[in-house]
Design a protein around this motif. Structure first.
Motif, PDB file in Angstrom:
ATOM      1  N   UNK A   1       0.823  -1.211   0.000  1.00 35.75           N
ATOM      2  CA  UNK A   1       0.000   0.000   0.000  1.00 35.75           C
ATOM      3  C   UNK A   1       0.858   1.262   0.000  1.00 35.75           C
ATOM      4  N   UNK A   2       2.032   1.188   0.596  1.00 35.84           N
ATOM      5  CA  UNK A   2       2.929   2.335   0.660  1.00 35.84           C
ATOM      6  C   UNK A   2       3.480   2.693  -0.724  1.00 35.84           C
ATOM      7  N   UNK A   3       3.600   1.728  -1.601  1.00 36.04           N
ATOM      8  CA  UNK A   3       4.153   1.952  -2.937  1.00 36.04           C
ATOM      9  C   UNK A   3       3.100   2.526  -3.893  1.00 36.04           C
ATOM     10  N   UNK A   4       1.842   2.316  -3.605  1.00 36.79           N
ATOM     11  CA  UNK A   4       0.775   2.712  -4.529  1.00 36.79           C
ATOM     12  C   UNK A   4       0.642   4.228  -4.717  1.00 36.79           C
ATOM     13  N   UNK A   5       0.672   5.077  -3.674  1.00 37.14           N
ATOM     14  CA  UNK A   5       0.458   6.519  -3.911  1.00 37.14           C
ATOM     15  C   UNK A   5       1.440   7.169  -4.889  1.00 37.14           C
ATOM     16  N   UNK A   6       2.749   6.903  -4.813  1.00 37.50           N
ATOM     17  CA  UNK A   6       3.611   7.505  -5.837  1.00 37.50           C
ATOM     18  C   UNK A   6       3.290   7.010  -7.250  1.00 37.50           C
ATOM     19  N   UNK A   7       2.961   5.736  -7.380  1.00 38.67           N
ATOM     20  CA  UNK A   7       2.590   5.212  -8.689  1.00 38.67           C
ATOM     21  C   UNK A   7       1.288   5.844  -9.187  1.00 38.67           C
ATOM     22  N   UNK A   8       0.352   6.067  -8.268  1.00 40.85           N
ATOM     23  CA  UNK A   8      -0.909   6.705  -8.648  1.00 40.85           C
ATOM     24  C   UNK A   8      -0.664   8.138  -9.125  1.00 40.85           C
ATOM     25  N   UNK A   9       0.260   8.838  -8.483  1.00 47.98           N
ATOM     26  CA  UNK A   9       0.587  10.204  -8.907  1.00 47.98           C
ATOM     27  C   UNK A   9       1.208  10.206 -10.295  1.00 47.98           C
ATOM     28  N   UNK A  10       2.063   9.236 -10.572  1.00 45.27           N
ATOM     29  CA  UNK A  10       2.678   9.140 -11.903  1.00 45.27           C
ATOM     30  C   UNK A  10       1.609   8.849 -12.949  1.00 45.27           C
ATOM     31  N   UNK A  11       0.712   7.936 -12.647  1.00 40.54           N
ATOM     32  CA  UNK A  11      -0.358   7.595 -13.589  1.00 40.54           C
ATOM     33  C   UNK A  11      -1.254   8.800 -13.830  1.00 40.54           C
ATOM     34  N   UNK A  12      -1.588   9.534 -12.771  1.00 39.14           N
ATOM     35  CA  UNK A  12      -2.497  10.670 -12.897  1.00 39.14           C
ATOM     36  C   UNK A  12      -1.875  11.826 -13.671  1.00 39.14           C
ATOM     37  N   UNK A  13      -0.565  11.956 -13.628  1.00 38.33           N
ATOM     38  CA  UNK A  13       0.095  13.094 -14.263  1.00 38.33           C
ATOM     39  C   UNK A  13       0.760  12.756 -15.592  1.00 38.33           C
ATOM     40  N   UNK A  14       0.632  11.514 -16.024  1.00 38.72           N
ATOM     41  CA  UNK A  14       1.243  11.127 -17.296  1.00 38.72           C
ATOM     42  C   UNK A  14       0.473  11.749 -18.456  1.00 38.72           C
ATOM     43  N   UNK A  15       1.202  12.282 -19.398  1.00 39.71           N
ATOM     44  CA  UNK A  15       0.586  12.901 -20.571  1.00 39.71           C
ATOM     45  C   UNK A  15       0.254  11.829 -21.588  1.00 39.71           C
ATOM     46  N   UNK A  16      -0.962  11.867 -22.077  1.00 38.11           N
ATOM     47  CA  UNK A  16      -1.388  10.928 -23.102  1.00 38.11           C
ATOM     48  C   UNK A  16      -1.002  11.423 -24.485  1.00 38.11           C
ATOM     49  N   UNK A  17      -1.125  10.579 -25.493  1.00 40.32           N
ATOM     50  CA  UNK A  17      -0.736  10.978 -26.851  1.00 40.32           C
ATOM     51  C   UNK A  17      -1.590  12.111 -27.416  1.00 40.32           C
ATOM     52  N   UNK A  18      -2.816  12.265 -26.955  1.00 45.56           N
ATOM     53  CA  UNK A  18      -3.691  13.318 -27.464  1.00 45.56           C
ATOM     54  C   UNK A  18      -3.714  14.558 -26.581  1.00 45.56           C
ATOM     55  N   UNK A  19      -3.000  14.526 -25.454  1.00 45.63           N
ATOM     56  CA  UNK A  19      -3.005  15.661 -24.533  1.00 45.63           C
ATOM     57  C   UNK A  19      -2.105  16.778 -25.035  1.00 45.63           C
ATOM     58  N   UNK A  20      -2.521  18.005 -24.734  1.00 46.92           N
ATOM     59  CA  UNK A  20      -1.743  19.172 -25.109  1.00 46.92           C
ATOM     60  C   UNK A  20      -0.571  19.302 -24.147  1.00 46.92           C
TER      61      UNK A  20
END
Length: 86
Positions: free
Chosen positions: A42-61
């Motif tokens: 559970x301790x490892x999940x929050x940093x990974x969640x932040x990376x997933x939430x802030x990752x730019x997608x191919x269609x994002x500006x």
């Protein structure tokens, strides 16, 4: 795209909270090492969640991509020092 990333973030954080609650509310009654292991996961999940939430997608500006609004693009270019004020 933003809604999908936000959904994944909240799912990951929900799993994180569920692991903590289950670890110390239920699993510790049978196995403290298993509860500690669940907390480590559970301790490892929050940093990974932040990376997933802030990752730019191919269609994002991206931050320096033109928006298509000439007035806005001119204003941002002036702030970035690319063009002088008019």
């Amino acid at each position: 795209m933003y809604a999908r990333r936000r959904h994944r973030y909240f799912v990951m954080m929900g799993i994180c909270i569920a692991l903590f609650v289950l670890a110390w509310g239920v699993v510790r009654l049978w196995s403290v090492p298993a509860a500690v292991a669940m907390c480590v996961v559970a301790m490892v999940i929050p940093p990974l969640a932040a990376v997933v939430a802030n990752r730019r997608g191919p269609d994002d500006r991206w931050w320096d991509d033109p928006s298509g609004d000439p007035k806005s693009d001119e204003w941002w270019d002036e702030l970035d020092g690319r063009k002088g004020p008019h």
